[in-house]
Design an enzyme around this catalytic site. Structure first.
Site, short mmCIF file in Angstrom:
data_model
loop_
_atom_site.label_atom_id
_atom_site.label_comp_id
_atom_site.label_asym_id
_atom_site.label_seq_id
_atom_site.Cartn_x
_atom_site.Cartn_y
_atom_site.Cartn_z
N HIS A 123 -14.48 20.00 -63.72
CA HIS A 123 -14.23 20.33 -65.24
C HIS A 123 -15.66 20.26 -66.03
CE1 HIS A 123 -10.20 19.11 -64.25
NE2 HIS A 123 -9.82 20.06 -65.18
N GLU A 130 -5.58 32.93 -61.72
CA GLU A 130 -6.82 33.50 -62.38
C GLU A 130 -7.25 34.64 -61.66
OE1 GLU A 130 -6.38 30.33 -61.82
OE2 GLU A 130 -7.14 29.20 -63.22
#
Lengths: 342, 331
Positions: B134, B67
């Site tokens: 998540h 990322e």
């Protein structure tokens, strides 16, 4: 101390310049002017810091001038690069004015930062090809370097991004993430690692499990080359190869120049961690002194010619200090200006 | 035509996001996408299904799992004149790119006058048993950083119009899209190329007795609570902030001055959440208009747990909002 005091392979070592190309006198003098101006400017900066004229901290690249000068001299005008903290010579080579650098160190209201960032940092793509990045954690300029190189590739432009870095910044994840992305897409990214033996105070042996930064290049399937960084001819020879490789679309190229930082990490650092023998070893390999020796012997320059340039540089630095003192500080009324773009 | 568009002419929240991306890419060749698995696979949630075929691999760039690497690259490409839209697979993974966002994207314009027109799409939020990594709502990490804009739509209409505005904006924009809304919320969308300006809140329900200030998925839970309160005889005004930065203070302050009572609802953790800022603004600027303390309803200050009874205990809900509203109304 379990560090290896000399981190330079004897096969690469030298105490005199090896002039491996024919160069016009004008170019020889340009390189000298840039290296001398950098040395004189930084000596002044250190003095001002000690006297309290420069606030915050002062970071110098003394001893590493040949790398920044040599690499900048083989870049094309539309190539981009980033500096970290030891590449003032590359700024000067690309045309940055000493007086503007000094005014930034003073925190004065000069573009493009208008006092918002340290004199250490500068970004101005339009005029110098000097790229913005996050001047925060080490290695952050490899992902951004890959992004500038991506833009070149997407636009089919034969331009190259040169990421200057130190060996200390090859440990964080960004170093790997940036080069990995660039290698996958064969982006024109050249990584110039100045290995000066220490990440602040930490010796190379405590920084990485490999002997050389270049030993990490095979993980990206890119070339990695090691060279002596205090001979400007050697720097140009290797950097030119790396830059042309990238420009041809063959992907990233990593060059590790072995060198030595003759001052502390910043001027607040007394370098007590550097063994005396190591210091003496590298003092005999000072890039500016080696280059002067060459210019006055093989290079055919007289000491009068060089002295004239020295005087010119001293005058430029004095003028820079006067300019920095004369321009105003930014107004606090403008502190919130230019936060969001229209 | 993407799945979902065929059902009764209504569009899901997910397809609205997909439409905005596709239309912006057709409109402006500078728009490029970067993210994990967005190419052949079409993204973890299939937002970019078919994009690789239509726009090619120069504009739909599959990235390695790194990322920080692709966010840093996207910011630089933005400075160079592209308009990258980065997809995080989950908003939770934004932590890996935190430095490039807060120290590069957010500060470049202030430092150098260099605009960074990049959008970070962050699928966020809980309620579907995603567990601690998540399910998070990390918007407050970014509202704390000057230089970023922060968007959090609650409906397909807003999702599409706000994403278009974000892509056309010359600043870095954090775009939080709630995963639990993806296929649950649908509505009919206009055919025209509409945009919703950043910084405009929306009154999702009018009322005179209590102002509920909220955003994201909690808009729907707040509306459900408001319906139930209406049956009790209390009319709630539900304000959807839509963008947190820039913040439309006037919209909710006007409402509070009318109702004299405020409940702030957000799905992120209670402490340090953006709703705390909203409550502070109300307390500071509408104190004389208040008839009751400003109350917050948010997630408990624990990680979002996986097991259903645990997650349900942590997240706010229509029922919790209803009970808090009753307390404020009865104060």
């Amino acid at each position: 101390m379990h560090t290896e005091p000399i981190y330079l392979d004897p096969a690469l070592d030298r105490t005199a310049i090896a002039p491996v190309e024919l160069v016009a006198r004008e170019d020889l003098l340009t390189w000298y002017r840039v290296m001398r101006l950098t040395r004189t400017f930084e000596q002044k900066l250190a003095a001002l810091y000690r006297q309290g004229g420069i606030l915050g901290a002062a970071y110098l690249g003394t001893g590493q001038e040949a790398i920044a000068t040599g690499v900048a001299s083989v870049m094309q005008p539309r190539d981009y690069f980033n500096s970290v903290s030891r590449e003032l010579a590359a700024w000067f080579y690309r045309g940055v004015e000493p007086k503007h650098v000094m005014a930034r160190w003073f925190g004065k209201d000069v573009p493009p930062s208008h006092g918002r960032d340290l004199g250490l940092f500068l970004a101005d793509l339009e005029r110098y090809g000097l790229a913005p990045y996050a001047n925060a954690p080490m290695g952050s300029w490899l992902p951004s370097g890959a992004g500038y190189a991506l833009a070149f590739k997407l636009r089919r432009e034969p331009r190259v991004y040169v990421a200057f870095t130190g060996e200390g910044a090859t440990s964080p994840g960004d170093f790997y993430e940036g080069i990995n992305f660039a290698a996958i897409h064969k982006l024109p990214l050249v990584i110039i690692v100045a290995n000066n033996g220490f990440a602040y105070s930490t010796p190379v042996s405590d920084e990485m499990p490999v002997k050389n930064v270049a030993d990490r290049a095979p993980a990206f399937n890119i070339p990695g080359e090691i060279a002596f960084g205090n001979d400007i001819f050697e720097v140009r020879r290797v950097a030119r190869r790396a830059i042309e490789h990238a420009r041809q679309g063959l992907g990233p190229y990593l060059v590790e120049f072995k060198t030595f930082r003759q001052r502390g990490h910043g001027e607040h650092d007394d370098m007590s961690y550097v063994p005396a023998g190591l210091r003496a070893f590298w003092e005999r390999r000072d890039p500016l002194r080696m280059y002067i020796d060459y210019l006055q012997h093989g290079g055919g320059m007289t000491s009068d010619q060089l002295s004239a340039i020295d005087a010119e540089c001293t005058a430029l630095v004095e003028e820079a200090v006067q300019y920095a003192e004369s321009v105003p500080y930014p107004s606090p009324e403008k502190v919130a200006w230019r936060l969001y773009a229209d | 035509m993407a799945a979902g568009e065929t059902m009764g002419m209504t569009t899901t929240y997910l397809d609205a996001i997909s439409q905005a991306l596709r239309e912006e890419m057709r409109r402006d060749s500078r728009v490029i996408l970067l993210g994990e698995d967005i190419g052949v696979f079409g993204g973890a949630f299939k937002i970019t299904r078919g994009f690789l075929d239509e726009f090619g691999s120069d504009r739909v760039i599959d990235t390695p799992i790194s990322e920080s690497g692709f966010v840093g690259a996207a910011c630089a490409a933005a400075i160079e004149g592209f308009r990258p839209v980065v997809e995080f697979q989950f908003a939770d993974f934004v932590t890996c790119a935190f430095d490039q966002i807060v120290n590069f994207a957010a500060k470049a314009y202030y430092r150098w006058g260099t605009p960074v027109p990049v959008v970070f799409r962050c699928p966020s939020g809980g309620g579907f048993r995603g567990g601690p990594f998540h399910s998070q709502n990390p918007e407050a990490w970014f509202t704390h950083v000057p230089g970023l804009k922060v968007v959090q739509p609650s409906t397909p209409y807003d999702a599409k119009g706000l994403l278009k505005s974000a892509i056309r904006d010359n600043n870095p924009v954090m775009y939080f899209e709630h995963k639990h809304l993806y296929r649950r919320i649908r509505e009919q969308l206009p055919d025209d190329d509409y945009v919703i300006p950043l910084g405009c809140a929306d009154v999702k329900r009018e009322g005179r007795d209590l102002t509920i200030v909220t955003y994201g998925a909690m808009v729907h839970d707040s509306l459900a609570a408001a319906e139930r309160l209406a049956k009790d005889g209390a009319e709630c005004e539900v304000i959807d902030l839509r963008t947190l930065v820039p913040l439309d203070k006037k919209c909710f302050l006007d409402s509070v001055r009318k109702t004299s009572r405020a409940l702030v609802v957000y799905e992120a953790h209670l402490t340090g959440g953006f709703g705390g800022e909203v409550a502070a603004i109300i307390a500071q600027e509408a104190f004389d208009d208040l008839d009751a303390p400003v109350v917050r309803v948010a997630s408990m200050d624990v990680p979002i747990p996986f097991s259903p009874p645990l997650e349900d205990a942590v997240l706010p809900s229509a029922d919790k909002i209803y009970r808090a509203a009753v307390d404020v109304l009865e104060y």
